[in-house]
Design a protein around this motif. Structure first.
Motif, mmCIF file in Angstrom:
data_model
loop_
_atom_site.group_PDB
_atom_site.id
_atom_site.type_symbol
_atom_site.label_atom_id
_atom_site.label_comp_id
_atom_site.label_asym_id
_atom_site.label_seq_id
_atom_site.Cartn_x
_atom_site.Cartn_y
_atom_site.Cartn_z
ATOM 1 N N LEU A 101 0.758 -1.305 0.074
ATOM 2 C CA LEU A 101 0.006 -0.019 0.039
ATOM 3 C C LEU A 101 0.987 1.199 -0.135
ATOM 4 O O LEU A 101 0.503 2.289 -0.572
ATOM 5 N N THR A 102 1.968 1.193 0.660
ATOM 6 C CA THR A 102 2.958 2.218 0.739
ATOM 7 C C THR A 102 3.423 2.327 -0.941
ATOM 8 O O THR A 102 3.461 3.720 -1.167
ATOM 9 N N ALA A 105 0.681 4.318 -2.596
ATOM 10 C CA ALA A 105 0.569 5.455 -2.131
ATOM 11 C C ALA A 105 1.541 6.502 -2.870
ATOM 12 O O ALA A 105 1.308 7.433 -3.003
ATOM 13 N N LYS A 110 1.627 10.240 -2.024
ATOM 14 C CA LYS A 110 1.153 9.947 -0.726
ATOM 15 C C LYS A 110 2.015 8.933 0.166
ATOM 16 O O LYS A 110 1.667 8.670 1.176
ATOM 17 N N PHE A 114 1.122 8.082 4.000
ATOM 18 C CA PHE A 114 0.841 6.671 4.358
ATOM 19 C C PHE A 114 1.547 6.082 5.395
ATOM 20 O O PHE A 114 1.111 5.377 6.214
ATOM 21 N N ALA A 118 0.338 4.715 8.911
ATOM 22 C CA ALA A 118 0.567 3.496 9.439
ATOM 23 C C ALA A 118 1.319 3.114 10.542
ATOM 24 O O ALA A 118 1.016 2.485 11.562
ATOM 25 N N LEU A 135 -6.626 -0.941 7.179
ATOM 26 C CA LEU A 135 -5.567 -0.507 6.204
ATOM 27 C C LEU A 135 -6.467 0.448 5.455
ATOM 28 O O LEU A 135 -5.815 1.566 4.848
ATOM 29 N N ALA A 139 -5.292 4.385 4.855
ATOM 30 C CA ALA A 139 -5.174 4.874 3.555
ATOM 31 C C ALA A 139 -5.991 6.146 3.071
ATOM 32 O O ALA A 139 -5.866 7.197 2.589
ATOM 33 N N THR A 140 -7.280 5.973 3.620
ATOM 34 C CA THR A 140 -8.165 7.160 3.249
ATOM 35 C C THR A 140 -8.065 8.538 3.916
ATOM 36 O O THR A 140 -8.293 9.430 3.555
ATOM 37 N N LEU A 144 -6.274 8.864 -0.069
ATOM 38 C CA LEU A 144 -6.256 7.931 -1.142
ATOM 39 C C LEU A 144 -7.568 7.491 -1.372
ATOM 40 O O LEU A 144 -8.427 7.388 -0.342
ATOM 41 N N GLU A 146 -10.819 5.104 -1.806
ATOM 42 C CA GLU A 146 -11.231 3.881 -1.221
ATOM 43 C C GLU A 146 -11.331 2.851 -2.115
ATOM 44 O O GLU A 146 -10.804 1.654 -1.746
ATOM 45 N N VAL A 149 -7.873 1.653 -3.199
ATOM 46 C CA VAL A 149 -7.061 1.044 -2.107
ATOM 47 C C VAL A 149 -7.599 -0.549 -1.997
ATOM 48 O O VAL A 149 -6.781 -1.347 -1.949
#
Length: 233
Positions: A101-102, A105, A110, A114, A118, A135, A139-140, A144, A146, A149
């Motif tokens: 996810l990073t 992002a 972002k 993020f 986290a 998560l 993220a949101t 980010l 939805e 993600v």
């Protein structure tokens, strides 16, 4: 100046070192910071029955009491950096999905936001970084989308980007984190104090100043190009 930070979400010193660096940077706007993926234990399970003190005791061959005291010292170190660590609520897990996810992002500008969110949720609020809802919420919270993600969480996208960061770490012989690489050539390892980072940044600034091109002729009447046009004068 660009600073790349190899870091893991399970590493308390990575979060502390990150904040020390940020304090050293202060209000400077000429420094770009990029989070790079590094898994301390890629094989760790998603779920653990033991708490963090028990896991540390088992991993390092110490007593529960020793592990607990060691974690208390880390909590104090974090507090001195302006962070709140809650080891009693910490939920140890595999960090690969958080790294994926990073990487996503980062494509949205972002990545650092993020990573910070986290790390905060994991160390301060006991967030389980392998729960889809958790998560998604992290993220949101940094802006980010939805649906995007969810698509990342439910797929294997950005696996390659994580592995690329880790391969780069191997090529650089990085075996511990946090690891800071400045302008691709100056390395700093560990959660150094703020003053150490300030000293390093000052040294890099000085070296960069010395390495600027030496202008031997300042006659601007000769043919040249600038932002607006190219001209023969």
């Amino acid at each position: 100046m660009k600073i790349e930070i190899w870091s893991d979400f399970a590493c308390p010193f990575c979060y502390i070192g990150k904040h020390h660096l940020e304090q050293a940077i202060g209000s400077r706007t000429d420094i770009e910071v990029e989070f790079k993926s590094f898994e301390l234990d890629p094989q760790t399970a998603i779920h653990h029955d033991e708490n963090i003190h028990e896991l540390i005791a088992k991993k390092y061959g110490m007593s529960y009491e020793q592990a607990y005291e060691n974690n208390q010292r880390i909590i104090q170190m974090a507090a001195e950096a302006g962070l709140t660590f809650n080891f009693d609520q910490m939920k140890t897990t595999n960090t690969f999905n958080a790294h994926r996810l990073t990487q996503f992002a980062k494509t949205k500008g972002k990545g650092n936001e993020f990573a910070e969110a986290a790390l905060h949720e994991y160390f301060s609020n006991g967030a389980f970084l392998n729960d889809e809802t958790t998560l998604l919420s992290i993220a949101t919270s940094v802006g980010l989308a939805e649906q995007e993600v969810l698509e990342v969480i439910r797929s294997e996208t950005y696996d390659t980007e994580v592995r690329n960061d880790e391969e780069q770490a191997r090529q650089l012989d990085i075996t511990s984190v946090p690891f800071f690489l400045i302008d691709g050539k100056y390395a700093v390892s560990g959660a150094q104090p703020v003053t150490a980072f300030q000293s390093v940044l000052a040294q890099v600034d000085e070296k960069n100043q010395r390495e600027k091109p030496i202008i031997l002729n300042t006659d601007e009447s000769v043919p040249h190009c600038d932002d607006d046009h190219c001209a023969i004068l």
